[in-house]
Write a protein that holds these residues in place. Structure first.
Motif, PDB file in Angstrom:
ATOM      1  N   GLU A  69       6.250  -1.868  -5.028  1.00 15.69           N
ATOM      2  CA  GLU A  69       7.641  -1.145  -4.830  1.00 15.69           C
ATOM      3  C   GLU A  69       7.970  -0.587  -6.211  1.00 15.69           C
ATOM      4  OE1 GLU A  69       6.811  -4.212  -4.354  1.00 15.69           O
ATOM      5  OE2 GLU A  69       8.492  -5.572  -5.314  1.00 15.69           O
ATOM      6  N   HIS A  70       7.326  -0.959  -7.492  1.00 12.24           N
ATOM      7  CA  HIS A  70       7.428  -0.194  -8.301  1.00 12.24           C
ATOM      8  C   HIS A  70       6.788   0.947  -8.657  1.00 12.24           C
ATOM      9  CE1 HIS A  70       9.965  -3.965  -9.425  1.00 12.24           C
ATOM     10  NE2 HIS A  70       8.745  -4.579  -9.219  1.00 12.24           N
ATOM     11  N   THR A  71       5.682   1.171  -7.755  1.00 15.66           N
ATOM     12  CA  THR A  71       5.167   2.306  -8.104  1.00 15.66           C
ATOM     13  C   THR A  71       4.476   2.869  -6.650  1.00 15.66           C
ATOM     14  OG1 THR A  71       2.945   0.820  -8.409  1.00 15.66           O
ATOM     15  CG2 THR A  71       4.213   1.532 -10.376  1.00 15.66           C
ATOM     16  N   SER A  72       5.312   3.410  -5.932  1.00 21.25           N
ATOM     17  CA  SER A  72       4.825   3.794  -4.867  1.00 21.25           C
ATOM     18  C   SER A  72       4.381   5.360  -4.620  1.00 21.25           C
ATOM     19  CB  SER A  72       5.992   3.657  -3.597  1.00 21.25           C
ATOM     20  OG  SER A  72       6.501   2.344  -3.743  1.00 21.25           O
ATOM     21  N   VAL A  73       4.789   6.198  -5.782  1.00 25.88           N
ATOM     22  CA  VAL A  73       4.893   7.516  -5.569  1.00 25.88           C
ATOM     23  C   VAL A  73       3.495   8.155  -5.574  1.00 25.88           C
ATOM     24  CG1 VAL A  73       5.715   9.748  -6.372  1.00 25.88           C
ATOM     25  CG2 VAL A  73       7.021   7.540  -6.655  1.00 25.88           C
ATOM     26  N   SER A  74       2.668   7.391  -6.405  1.00 25.15           N
ATOM     27  CA  SER A  74       1.005   8.027  -6.404  1.00 25.15           C
ATOM     28  C   SER A  74       0.552   7.723  -5.223  1.00 25.15           C
ATOM     29  CB  SER A  74       0.414   7.376  -7.751  1.00 25.15           C
ATOM     30  OG  SER A  74       0.138   5.968  -7.559  1.00 25.15           O
ATOM     31  N   ALA A  75       0.556   6.683  -4.470  1.00 34.11           N
ATOM     32  CA  ALA A  75       0.128   6.593  -2.992  1.00 34.11           C
ATOM     33  C   ALA A  75       0.148   7.464  -2.017  1.00 34.11           C
ATOM     34  CB  ALA A  75       0.493   5.329  -2.536  1.00 34.11           C
ATOM     35  N   LEU A  76       1.714   8.089  -2.164  1.00 33.73           N
ATOM     36  CA  LEU A  76       2.205   8.902  -1.243  1.00 33.73           C
ATOM     37  C   LEU A  76       1.472  10.454  -1.603  1.00 33.73           C
ATOM     38  CD1 LEU A  76       5.960   7.758  -0.985  1.00 33.73           C
ATOM     39  CD2 LEU A  76       4.033   7.574   0.605  1.00 33.73           C
ATOM     40  N   ARG A  77       1.303  10.606  -2.686  1.00 33.43           N
ATOM     41  CA  ARG A  77       0.747  12.008  -3.222  1.00 33.43           C
ATOM     42  C   ARG A  77      -0.642  11.781  -2.984  1.00 33.43           C
ATOM     43  NH1 ARG A  77      -0.835  16.249  -3.168  1.00 33.43           N
ATOM     44  NH2 ARG A  77      -0.974  17.658  -4.722  1.00 33.43           N
ATOM     45  N   PHE A  78      -1.416  10.739  -3.296  1.00 35.14           N
ATOM     46  CA  PHE A  78      -2.703  10.413  -2.801  1.00 35.14           C
ATOM     47  C   PHE A  78      -3.057  10.699  -1.266  1.00 35.14           C
ATOM     48  CE2 PHE A  78      -5.866   7.594  -1.333  1.00 35.14           C
ATOM     49  CZ  PHE A  78      -7.165   8.019  -1.939  1.00 35.14           C
ATOM     50  N   ALA A  79      -2.177  10.225  -0.402  1.00 38.96           N
ATOM     51  CA  ALA A  79      -2.235  10.191   0.975  1.00 38.96           C
ATOM     52  C   ALA A  79      -2.147  11.665   1.395  1.00 38.96           C
ATOM     53  CB  ALA A  79      -0.968   9.600   1.617  1.00 38.96           C
ATOM     54  N   GLU A  80      -1.524  12.719   0.786  1.00 40.40           N
ATOM     55  CA  GLU A  80      -1.483  13.915   1.021  1.00 40.40           C
ATOM     56  C   GLU A  80      -2.884  14.602   0.641  1.00 40.40           C
ATOM     57  OE1 GLU A  80       1.715  15.749  -1.271  1.00 40.40           O
ATOM     58  OE2 GLU A  80       1.729  17.589  -0.190  1.00 40.40           O
ATOM     59  N   ILE A  81      -3.419  14.017  -0.357  1.00 40.69           N
ATOM     60  CA  ILE A  81      -4.802  14.648  -0.671  1.00 40.69           C
ATOM     61  C   ILE A  81      -5.930  14.183   0.077  1.00 40.69           C
ATOM     62  CG2 ILE A  81      -6.490  14.414  -2.702  1.00 40.69           C
ATOM     63  CD1 ILE A  81      -3.942  14.316  -4.701  1.00 40.69           C
ATOM     64  N   THR A  82      -5.874  12.982   0.837  1.00 39.40           N
ATOM     65  CA  THR A  82      -6.714  12.455   1.852  1.00 39.40           C
ATOM     66  C   THR A  82      -6.637  13.294   3.034  1.00 39.40           C
ATOM     67  OG1 THR A  82      -5.278  10.834   2.889  1.00 39.40           O
ATOM     68  CG2 THR A  82      -6.503   9.989   0.831  1.00 39.40           C
ATOM     69  N   ALA A  83      -5.465  13.730   3.409  1.00 39.89           N
ATOM     70  CA  ALA A  83      -5.337  14.733   4.512  1.00 39.89           C
ATOM     71  C   ALA A  83      -5.921  15.845   4.243  1.00 39.89           C
ATOM     72  CB  ALA A  83      -3.924  14.798   5.058  1.00 39.89           C
ATOM     73  N   GLU A  84      -5.670  16.459   3.091  1.00 37.05           N
ATOM     74  CA  GLU A  84      -6.355  17.709   2.730  1.00 37.05           C
ATOM     75  C   GLU A  84      -8.061  17.499   2.751  1.00 37.05           C
ATOM     76  OE1 GLU A  84      -4.782  19.322  -1.109  1.00 37.05           O
ATOM     77  OE2 GLU A  84      -6.176  20.889  -1.131  1.00 37.05           O
ATOM     78  N   ALA A  85      -8.377  16.412   2.412  1.00 30.52           N
ATOM     79  CA  ALA A  85     -10.177  16.167   2.210  1.00 30.52           C
ATOM     80  C   ALA A  85     -10.525  16.011   3.591  1.00 30.52           C
ATOM     81  CB  ALA A  85     -10.127  14.826   1.343  1.00 30.52           C
ATOM     82  N   GLY A  86      -9.560  15.967   4.864  1.00 31.63           N
ATOM     83  CA  GLY A  86     -10.308  15.645   5.945  1.00 31.63           C
ATOM     84  C   GLY A  86     -10.367  14.313   6.727  1.00 31.63           C
ATOM     85  N   VAL A  87      -9.747  13.441   5.677  1.00 28.62           N
ATOM     86  CA  VAL A  87      -9.547  11.942   6.239  1.00 28.62           C
ATOM     87  C   VAL A  87      -8.851  12.089   7.709  1.00 28.62           C
ATOM     88  CG1 VAL A  87      -8.848   9.601   5.913  1.00 28.62           C
ATOM     89  CG2 VAL A  87      -9.926  11.029   3.986  1.00 28.62           C
ATOM     90  N   PRO A  88      -9.499  11.468   8.728  1.00 31.76           N
ATOM     91  CA  PRO A  88      -8.786  11.783  10.049  1.00 31.76           C
ATOM     92  C   PRO A  88      -7.403  11.066  10.040  1.00 31.76           C
ATOM     93  CG  PRO A  88     -11.136  11.105  10.054  1.00 31.76           C
ATOM     94  CD  PRO A  88     -10.975  10.885   8.786  1.00 31.76           C
ATOM     95  N   ASP A  89      -6.593  11.439  11.021  1.00 30.00           N
ATOM     96  CA  ASP A  89      -5.169  10.750  11.097  1.00 30.00           C
ATOM     97  C   ASP A  89      -5.258   9.248  11.281  1.00 30.00           C
ATOM     98  OD1 ASP A  89      -4.484  13.269  10.851  1.00 30.00           O
ATOM     99  OD2 ASP A  89      -3.503  13.548  12.970  1.00 30.00           O
ATOM    100  N   GLY A  90      -4.570   8.602  10.732  1.00 30.86           N
ATOM    101  CA  GLY A  90      -4.617   6.986  11.082  1.00 30.86           C
ATOM    102  C   GLY A  90      -5.623   6.411  10.320  1.00 30.86           C
TER     103      GLY A  90
END
Ligand code: NAD
Length: 491
Positions: free
Chosen positions: A179-200
């Motif tokens: 809960e102290h460091t959530s932001v980088s995981a959310l930005r990272f998630a965006e990058i996984t989607a751009e890389a083509g990691v499938p939904d879910g």
């Protein structure tokens, strides 16, 4: 105004079901800088359902390893492009130095590349079984949906320890960052989607331990729990996962001994001691927080370490000249200062530090602190402080060094400083620790297994041992002779 963010579930950006958010605080400015969704059990249900569907019906575990590797490599290339940005986000969340966090972000592609290289080599193994009428082989299969929980001190690096092998294995993932460091995981998630990691396949739910972490590890849809954090939470996580018998790997805390013999290169050893306890303000699981030093060189080594500690440059973590920034959050600062009071009350001698430097007002700074004359039975020698506080314990001879080093509930890491090659191997053999550094300290890599003995946890991350944590073994027996056999006898 702080940045409003959403969570990443099933490839979509979503608010918490409750609509609630909480602030992420920049520890250097003390100001909120991002607003993060405050998830609850309903959000966990949604994320686990997405990961479950992606695993049970989606393409990811069904792709050839080489196809998964392609996606993971694309992720690695994008992470290269975004390393600086991710490093800056992590500094704003946890206050560690930009050079440390940008350095960690720059390592991420190497972790994903390494495990991409493993993705198409998982296959299985033919066994030369004594049951010669059978063709017997083993398949290594993904364990399924992983519930992963990470701490605040190295958010994306510790995520990579889990996610890179899990993706290579074909698993799907629900991640709850600290809960102290959530932001980088959310930005990272965006990058996984751009890389083509499938939904879910990669989902992020944000919030605290009791309301998000606990429902995640207790969820019957989670097949495997991978946790990094404190011992107390690790025990709670293990108990909750045991209710549905999910296997758990635990990377927990430490009270690692850095052992310096009289024949060591004292300059190198002093440097290693400083790296072990003052890098990252001591907020690392592998902190060399107990300095065990052989009596003949005790005073000389302490003088060197104290001298360097007094020269450490404290300041803005974004400034390249800074060597130590603030601690990560106010309650943690209180805890570290509380341990300094305990050390004084226990009768240890405060050689330097032990206070908040005045020029930082009420900022979350702690001066690099060295306690001498520490007895290994004191709380400052037994409990993890997770701050820039070194406990110096003198010893005489190898046997005493080993006995003090191993007299600890923890067993994450140890350092040994000596020029005697035979002693090196004797010490390495008997130290109860998952990692031993010889004439070095605080080195990790994607290709070397990492994990603890005793209360420092179980399971391994990194290297091929780290990949096996995310694989099941399936044994396959193929009858070849066509014979029938006695149905009432075990064959
Ligand atoms: P913590 O145990 O307080 O929290 C870790 C994570 O667990 C957070 O995401 C938190 O929200 C979550 N959590 C809290 N209660 C929970 C519950 N009941 N159920 C499920 N999840 C829950 O630890 P921290 O303060 O974030 O991190 C510091 C600790 O992590 C230190 O002890 C450090 O040594 C350890 N650590 C270990 C390693 C390693 O690899 N061995 C690496 C880094 C940090």
């Amino acid at each position: 105004m702080s940045l409003p963010l959403r969570m990443f579930v099933d490839g979509c950006w979503v608010e918490a079901v409750s609509g609630r958010t909480f602030d992420s605080i920049d520890p250097y400015t003390g100001q909120p800088w991002a607003q993060v969704p405050e998830a609850g059990a309903a959000d966990v249900d949604r994320a686990v359902a997405a990961a479950r569907a992606a695993f049970d019906e989606g393409p990811w575990p069904r792709l050839a390893g080489v196809e998964r590797a392609r996606v993971i490599r694309r992720l690695a290339r994008l992470l290269e492009e975004h390393a600086e940005e991710l490093g800056v986000i992590e500094v704003r969340d946890n206050g560690k130095l930009l050079r440390e966090m940008a350095g960690q972000a720059a390592l991420l592609p190497e972790f994903y590349d390494y495990f991409a290289g493993a993705a198409d080599k998982i296959g299985g193994e033919v066994l030369d079984s004594a049951k010669s009428n059978f063709f017997v082989y083993q398949l290594f299969e993904p364990v399924g949906v992983v519930g992963a929980i990470t701490p605040w001190n190295s958010p994306l690096l510790l995520t990579a320890f889990k996610l890179a092998p899990a993706l290579a294995a074909g698993c799907c993932f629900v991640h709850k960052p600290s809960e102290h460091t959530s932001v980088s995981a959310l930005r990272f998630a965006e990058i996984t989607a751009e890389a083509g990691v499938p939904d879910g396949v990669y989902n992020v739910v944000t919030g605290d331990g009791p309301n998000v972490g606990e429902p995640l590890v207790s969820h019957p849809g989670v097949d495997k729990v991978s946790f990094t954090g404190s011992v107390a939470t690790g025990i709670r996580v293990s108990k909750a996962a045991a209710e549905h018998l999910a296997p758990v790997s635990l990377e927990l805390g430490g009270k690692s001994p850095n052992i310096v013999f009289a024949d060591a290169d004292l300059e190198a050893a002093a440097n290693g001691v400083v790296a072990g306890i003052f890098a990252a303000c001591g907020q690392t699981c592998i902190a060399g927080s107990r300095l065990l030093v052989e009596r003949p060189v005790h005073d000389e080594l302490v003088e060197r370490v104290v001298g360097r500690a007094r020269d450490i440059i404290l300041g803005n973590p974004m400034d390249p000249a800074t060597e130590m920034g603030p601690l990560a959050y106010a309650a943690h600062w209180d805890k570290v200062m509380g341990y300094i009071d305990i050390g004084v009350a226990e009768g240890a001698e405060l050689a330097t530090g032990g206070r908040r430097p005045e020029r930082f007002g009420d900022g979350l700074f702690v001066a690099p602190t060295v306690f001498c004359g520490v007895d290994n039975s004191m709380r400052i020698a037994r409990e993890e402080i997770f701050g820039p506080v070194l406990s110096v314990i003198p010893f005489e001879g190898e046997a005493e060094a080993l006995s003090i080093a191993n007299d600890s509930p923890f067993g994450l890491a140890a350092g040994v400083w000596t020029r005697d090659v035979q002693r090196v191997h004797r010490m390495v053999r008997w130290l109860q620790a998952g990692t031993v550094w010889v004439n070095s300290y605080r080195t990790l890599n994607y290709d070397v297994p990492f994990g603890g003995y005793k209360m420092s946890g179980h399971g391994r991350e990194n290297g091929l041992d780290g990949l096996r944590e995310f694989l099941h073994t399936k044994s396959v027996w193929v009858e070849m002779s066509g014979a029938t056999r006695d149905p009432f006898k075990l064959g």
